[in-house]
Scaffold this active site. Structure first.
Site, PDB file in Angstrom:
ATOM      1  N   ARG A 182     -19.494 -16.446  17.773  1.00  0.00           N
ATOM      2  CA  ARG A 182     -19.277 -15.423  18.803  1.00  0.00           C
ATOM      3  C   ARG A 182     -19.909 -15.935  20.089  1.00  0.00           C
ATOM      4  O   ARG A 182     -21.096 -16.281  20.089  1.00  0.00           O
ATOM      5  CB  ARG A 182     -19.961 -14.114  18.368  1.00  0.00           C
ATOM      6  CG  ARG A 182     -19.639 -12.943  19.262  1.00  0.00           C
ATOM      7  CD  ARG A 182     -20.566 -11.759  18.992  1.00  0.00           C
ATOM      8  NE  ARG A 182     -21.799 -11.897  19.753  1.00  0.00           N
ATOM      9  CZ  ARG A 182     -22.579 -10.872  20.096  1.00  0.00           C
ATOM     10  NH1 ARG A 182     -22.277  -9.657  19.743  1.00  0.00           N
ATOM     11  NH2 ARG A 182     -23.686 -11.070  20.790  1.00  0.00           N
TER      12      ARG A 182
ATOM     13  N   TYR B 182     -26.632  -7.863  28.555  1.00  0.00           N
ATOM     14  CA  TYR B 182     -27.160  -7.572  27.233  1.00  0.00           C
ATOM     15  C   TYR B 182     -26.878  -8.713  26.253  1.00  0.00           C
ATOM     16  O   TYR B 182     -25.746  -9.181  26.141  1.00  0.00           O
ATOM     17  CB  TYR B 182     -26.559  -6.274  26.671  1.00  0.00           C
ATOM     18  CG  TYR B 182     -26.904  -6.082  25.218  1.00  0.00           C
ATOM     19  CD1 TYR B 182     -28.226  -5.895  24.834  1.00  0.00           C
ATOM     20  CD2 TYR B 182     -25.932  -6.151  24.230  1.00  0.00           C
ATOM     21  CE1 TYR B 182     -28.565  -5.761  23.496  1.00  0.00           C
ATOM     22  CE2 TYR B 182     -26.259  -6.016  22.893  1.00  0.00           C
ATOM     23  CZ  TYR B 182     -27.578  -5.827  22.536  1.00  0.00           C
ATOM     24  OH  TYR B 182     -27.921  -5.703  21.218  1.00  0.00           O
TER      25      TYR B 182
ATOM     26  N   ASP C 177     -17.608 -10.315  22.183  1.00  0.00           N
ATOM     27  CA  ASP C 177     -18.034  -8.918  22.043  1.00  0.00           C
ATOM     28  C   ASP C 177     -18.153  -8.281  23.433  1.00  0.00           C
ATOM     29  O   ASP C 177     -18.803  -8.837  24.318  1.00  0.00           O
ATOM     30  CB  ASP C 177     -19.399  -8.901  21.337  1.00  0.00           C
ATOM     31  CG  ASP C 177     -19.799  -7.526  20.834  1.00  0.00           C
ATOM     32  OD1 ASP C 177     -19.210  -6.529  21.269  1.00  0.00           O
ATOM     33  OD2 ASP C 177     -20.725  -7.469  20.016  1.00  0.00           O
TER      34      ASP C 177
ATOM     35  N   HIS D  71     -19.082  -4.910  23.802  1.00  0.00           N
ATOM     36  CA  HIS D  71     -20.110  -3.855  23.719  1.00  0.00           C
ATOM     37  C   HIS D  71     -19.660  -2.521  24.316  1.00  0.00           C
ATOM     38  O   HIS D  71     -20.426  -1.850  25.011  1.00  0.00           O
ATOM     39  CB  HIS D  71     -21.418  -4.315  24.372  1.00  0.00           C
ATOM     40  CG  HIS D  71     -22.057  -5.472  23.669  1.00  0.00           C
ATOM     41  ND1 HIS D  71     -22.444  -5.433  22.355  1.00  0.00           N
ATOM     42  CD2 HIS D  71     -22.350  -6.722  24.106  1.00  0.00           C
ATOM     43  CE1 HIS D  71     -22.958  -6.593  22.004  1.00  0.00           C
ATOM     44  NE2 HIS D  71     -22.909  -7.401  23.050  1.00  0.00           N
TER      45      HIS D  71
ATOM     46  N   GLU E   9     -14.154  -7.771  20.423  1.00  0.00           N
ATOM     47  CA  GLU E   9     -14.912  -6.738  19.699  1.00  0.00           C
ATOM     48  C   GLU E   9     -15.337  -5.608  20.625  1.00  0.00           C
ATOM     49  O   GLU E   9     -15.770  -5.855  21.753  1.00  0.00           O
ATOM     50  CB  GLU E   9     -16.146  -7.419  19.098  1.00  0.00           C
ATOM     51  CG  GLU E   9     -17.078  -6.481  18.360  1.00  0.00           C
ATOM     52  CD  GLU E   9     -18.281  -7.229  17.806  1.00  0.00           C
ATOM     53  OE1 GLU E   9     -18.173  -8.457  17.549  1.00  0.00           O
ATOM     54  OE2 GLU E   9     -19.341  -6.605  17.642  1.00  0.00           O
TER      55      GLU E   9
ATOM     56  N   GLU F  58     -19.218  -1.211  14.511  1.00  0.00           N
ATOM     57  CA  GLU F  58     -20.615  -1.405  14.113  1.00  0.00           C
ATOM     58  C   GLU F  58     -21.458  -0.147  14.324  1.00  0.00           C
ATOM     59  O   GLU F  58     -22.551  -0.059  13.762  1.00  0.00           O
ATOM     60  CB  GLU F  58     -21.234  -2.620  14.822  1.00  0.00           C
ATOM     61  CG  GLU F  58     -21.332  -2.493  16.313  1.00  0.00           C
ATOM     62  CD  GLU F  58     -21.868  -3.761  16.975  1.00  0.00           C
ATOM     63  OE1 GLU F  58     -21.350  -4.853  16.677  1.00  0.00           O
ATOM     64  OE2 GLU F  58     -22.800  -3.658  17.788  1.00  0.00           O
TER      65      GLU F  58
ATOM     66  N   ARG G  78     -15.798  -2.972  11.276  1.00  0.00           N
ATOM     67  CA  ARG G  78     -17.055  -3.727  11.324  1.00  0.00           C
ATOM     68  C   ARG G  78     -18.289  -2.960  10.851  1.00  0.00           C
ATOM     69  O   ARG G  78     -19.404  -3.299  11.207  1.00  0.00           O
ATOM     70  CB  ARG G  78     -17.288  -4.181  12.774  1.00  0.00           C
ATOM     71  CG  ARG G  78     -16.215  -5.058  13.330  1.00  0.00           C
ATOM     72  CD  ARG G  78     -16.718  -6.394  13.796  1.00  0.00           C
ATOM     73  NE  ARG G  78     -17.975  -6.307  14.508  1.00  0.00           N
ATOM     74  CZ  ARG G  78     -19.105  -6.851  14.076  1.00  0.00           C
ATOM     75  NH1 ARG G  78     -19.162  -7.503  12.948  1.00  0.00           N
ATOM     76  NH2 ARG G  78     -20.211  -6.717  14.805  1.00  0.00           N
TER      77      ARG G  78
ATOM     78  N   GLU H  96     -20.627 -11.332   9.626  1.00  0.00           N
ATOM     79  CA  GLU H  96     -21.520 -11.726  10.725  1.00  0.00           C
ATOM     80  C   GLU H  96     -22.877 -12.141  10.160  1.00  0.00           C
ATOM     81  O   GLU H  96     -23.425 -11.478   9.280  1.00  0.00           O
ATOM     82  CB  GLU H  96     -21.704 -10.557  11.697  1.00  0.00           C
ATOM     83  CG  GLU H  96     -22.567 -10.927  12.904  1.00  0.00           C
ATOM     84  CD  GLU H  96     -22.750  -9.769  13.878  1.00  0.00           C
ATOM     85  OE1 GLU H  96     -22.483  -8.618  13.489  1.00  0.00           O
ATOM     86  OE2 GLU H  96     -23.164 -10.031  15.022  1.00  0.00           O
TER      87      GLU H  96
ATOM     88  N   TRP I 208     -22.575   2.388  26.121  1.00  0.00           N
ATOM     89  CA  TRP I 208     -22.908   1.268  25.260  1.00  0.00           C
ATOM     90  C   TRP I 208     -21.639   0.772  24.667  1.00  0.00           C
ATOM     91  O   TRP I 208     -20.810   1.529  24.233  1.00  0.00           O
ATOM     92  CB  TRP I 208     -23.837   1.709  24.127  1.00  0.00           C
ATOM     93  CG  TRP I 208     -25.146   1.052  24.279  1.00  0.00           C
ATOM     94  CD1 TRP I 208     -26.322   1.713  24.498  1.00  0.00           C
ATOM     95  CD2 TRP I 208     -25.425  -0.344  24.215  1.00  0.00           C
ATOM     96  NE1 TRP I 208     -27.317   0.796  24.588  1.00  0.00           N
ATOM     97  CE2 TRP I 208     -26.813  -0.473  24.425  1.00  0.00           C
ATOM     98  CE3 TRP I 208     -24.661  -1.487  24.043  1.00  0.00           C
ATOM     99  CZ2 TRP I 208     -27.446  -1.708  24.442  1.00  0.00           C
ATOM    100  CZ3 TRP I 208     -25.284  -2.726  24.069  1.00  0.00           C
ATOM    101  CH2 TRP I 208     -26.659  -2.825  24.268  1.00  0.00           C
TER     102      TRP I 208
END
Ligand code: KDG
Ligand code: MG
Length: 405
Positions: free
Chosen positions: A149, A161, A213, A215, A239, A265, A286, A342, A405
């Site tokens: 990733r 981040y 990703d 986020h 992602e 996630e 995920r 992951e 987020w």
């Protein structure tokens, strides 16, 4: 013989970062371990366990994994949510661990046996600049990883981040009394990301599996634009493109791009994802074992997903414990529609507390053959690392507005 739970203890320890662990002991002396870590909310889940579940656990039949799950989920008025589901997840993992130890079998055997030899892993590579990112990718490839990733800094932003300005790893939580505030600019990110990812692909060649990703930072229109601009980069997935709680947003993203989408996630039950799966708005789900209420519930989510050709790709960051990783690997070895696991990796201090039997070799993971989950916890070592306050950062846009987020 009835095997009852005689003790239920909650351990909060911080070997480089905080972890919440549940220890269940049975009347015949077996010990089962479960992970209950929720990054930045560790004490809340520890209290949920200690104050609300432990009193009901002691004296229960340790063999009844499914009934215990139903008791704490269906039997509780305030169901779902990360804290409650992580607590149930820890109980569930610990009971599977006990059942495996009682049977003398690794948990994957109890789940139906191996459907593959080993599980493809992906890890993280980060660099503030493209050359630093490519160096990080090279290090990961040299370690044997076949899937990486990739995340970078963004010109014009002071912080991003998960990406350190200095080479090296990162810790997905700060330290101290409150969260650090970061500034986010979607336009700057969207100007930068396509070119960056295309340059990475050109540099690493066609074979390395690349993931990225976002986020949860984009609107569906922005995400569709990003996805479309990345189609020639051949990403394994993009992602968390949009805020995760609104399942319908992904419909709009899908209309604009064929880039594979992964999300989940922060999900806790099938109710967070059933539309995403049944309408095939995503390619990969995920959820982490701990945050999805344990092996018992994630197994059902994956069975539901299998019907729609959606694959599992469980979250495996450094901020859930190696007990979660082991549980994920047992489930992954026994579940046909797991695509990838992951494996962010851990600070070496973590292994002073958690002694793991799972193996990582040549970019693949295997849970090992030890009975149960195959993780032991050194309680004396854990006591040397008391809880330290730590939070994920929060983000504001350049004008100071709070950002998703
Ligand atoms: O606690 C939050 C982290 O686990 C998360 O930010 C890591 O996004 C992440 C990932 O994909 O591993
Ligand atoms: Mg993520």
């Amino acid at each position: 013989m009835t095997r009852t739970i005689t003790h239920a203890d909650v351990i909060v320890t911080s070997p480089s970062r905080n972890f919440v662990t549940l220890k269940l002991t049975t009347s015949d002396g077996l010990v089962g371990w479960g992970d209950a870590t929720v990054n930045g909310r560790e004490l809340a889940v520890a209290s949920y366990l200690r104050d609300h579940l432990v009193p009901a656990l002691v004296g229960r039949d340790a063999e009844k994994i499914e009934d215990t799950w139903q008791y704490f989920y269906r039997g509780v008025y305030w169901r779902r949510g990360p804290i409650g589901m992580a607590a149930i997840g820890a109980v569930d993992m610990a009971l599977w661990d006990i059942k495996g130890k009682a049977a003398g079998m690794p948990v994957y055997q109890l789940l139906g046996g191996a459907v593959r030899d080993k599980i493809l892993a992906y890890t993280h590579a980060t660099g503030w600049t493209l050359p630093e990112l490519l160096d990080s990718v090279a290090v990961r490839r040299a370690e044997g990883f076949r899937a990486v990733r990739v995340q970078s800094g963004v010109p014009g932003l002071d912080t991003v981040y998960g990406v350190s300005r200095t080479p090296g790893g990162y810790e997905p939580a700060g330290r101290g009394a409150g969260p650090v505030e970061e500034r986010w600019d979607t336009s700057a990110y969207l100007r930068h990301a396509p070119e960056l990812l295309r340059s990475v692909r050109e540099a690493v060649g066609p074979e390395l599996t690349l993931l990225h990703d976002v986020h949860h930072r984009l609107t569906p229109t922005e995400a569709g634009r990003l996805g479309r601009s990345l189609e020639d980069v051949d990403l394994f997935w993009l992602e968390d493109v949009t805020p995760a709680e609104n399942q319908t947003l992904l419909r709009a993203v899908r209309q604009h791009t064929t880039v594979p989408l992964a999300i989940g996630e922060v999900f806790n039950t099938i109710w967070d994802a059933h539309e995403l799966i049944s309408e095939r708005l995503i390619d990969y789900i995920r959820m982490a074992v701990v945050h999805a209420g344990g092996i018992s519930h994630l197994r059902k989510v994956l069975a539901f997903a299998e019907v729609y050709q959606v694959k599992g790709a469980p979250h495996g960051p450094s901020d859930v414990s190696p007990i979660n990783m082991a549980a994920s690997l047992h489930l992954g070895l026994a579940t046909t529609n797991i695509a990838i696991q992951e494996h962010m990796g851990y600070d070496p201090l973590v292994f002073e507390v958690f002694h793991v039997g799972y193996q990582l070799a040549d970019g693949y993971l295997h849970p090992g053959e030890a009975p149960g989950l195959g993780v032991d916890v050194d309680e004396k070592a854990a006591a040397h690392f008391p809880y330290r306050q730590a939070y994920l950062p929060v983000a504001r846009t350049l004008d100071g507005t709070m950002k998703d987020w």
